[in-house]
Every structure is written in C-alpha cells, then in structure tokens.
Design a protein around this motif. Sequence first.
Motif, short mmCIF file in Angstrom:
data_model
loop_
_atom_site.label_atom_id
_atom_site.label_comp_id
_atom_site.label_asym_id
_atom_site.label_seq_id
_atom_site.Cartn_x
_atom_site.Cartn_y
_atom_site.Cartn_z
N GLN A 259 -8.37 1.88 -2.70
CA GLN A 259 -7.51 1.11 -2.47
C GLN A 259 -6.22 0.25 -3.44
N ARG B 177 -2.69 2.17 -3.28
CA ARG B 177 -1.63 1.25 -4.09
C ARG B 177 -0.61 2.14 -4.70
N ARG C 4 2.98 3.45 -5.25
CA ARG C 4 4.25 2.88 -6.25
C ARG C 4 4.99 4.14 -7.17
#
Length: 171
Positions: free
Chosen positions: A147, A151, A155
């Motif tokens: 995870q 992420r 980004r």
Amino acid sequence: MLRYGDGATLRGFPPLYPVMRFLKYYEDFVTDRIVLNHERSKVVWVRIVKGNKPIEGGRGQYGPRGGQILTQTPQLEWKALSANIGADDVTEDGRLIRLAIAAGLGIPEHIIFQDPSNQVYASIRSQDTPFAQMIRSHQDTWTEDLQDMFRAMLREGVKYRALPKKTKVET
C-alpha cells in the motif's frame, strides 16, 4: 528494519543460521547413501584358485566387463563386512535430520521439503499453529508495504503529470 535472530547485533543472523549444522549433516547423509548404493550396485566376481598349478592366461586375466574380480586362495580370503548399527532402514535417520531442520526454521517439514504426504497447508491454518500465525503476520506486513509503495507511485505519477490530481483506484 527487520533483523533475523538477535536484534541487538548489527546485522542479526541469517535465516538458516540455526540449522546450518543440520543442513551439513543432511548433505553428508545423502552423499554417504549415494556412495554406499553405488558401491553395492557393482558386480563382484570371486575367483577361487585351487592348488598351485599355472592358470591358463595367468592370474592377471580380466573378468567380465563392468565388474571387479577378487581372487580367493587358501592363503587369502576376502569378506565383505557390514557394521551392525541397525541402520538398514535409513528412512527414519534421514527424517530425524529433516525434522531438526524444520524445527530450527519453525516451518513444517512438508513445506520445506515439498512432501505433501504428511499434512497440507489448509490443516495447518485451521490448527492456528505458530507457522500459520507467522504467515499471516508476513502477509499483513507485505500488504502495508505494498500500500505504501502504490501510494508513492501515485504521488510520483501526479507530480510528473502522468496522472490527474484526482485518481480513483479500485481495490
């Protein structure tokens, strides 16, 4: 950061450190069995010489191919001796070493050695063994790590305008 074994040391211990001695025992055990079976599979011809008359072709004659010739005379006799250690059935001896390896790693024998004859993973999970708990713990850790990685990728994708600022991710 994860250190195996002693967390107080700089790098910890390798995961196989507790069983390295037993891995060497198992390697020697298997090698000895290979050599022993190879020697036992040879054909041995015993040549018995009676009297002291000259032998046609001489005493140095060769026997059938693929075998070994031993000459037995009244003065010389060969015997094949076998140590009486009660290890004719080596299956349990080998399994004992394998169990020591499995216990040292904390992983069931049938998973390490890919031997489904003893148990299956589903029965281990239903028994909630320490191994099953360790697997669940690793899965939870890997889920969190993945995870975090996704992420970070999202980004970076937004940062370099490869993705729009609002991106929907299906779970």
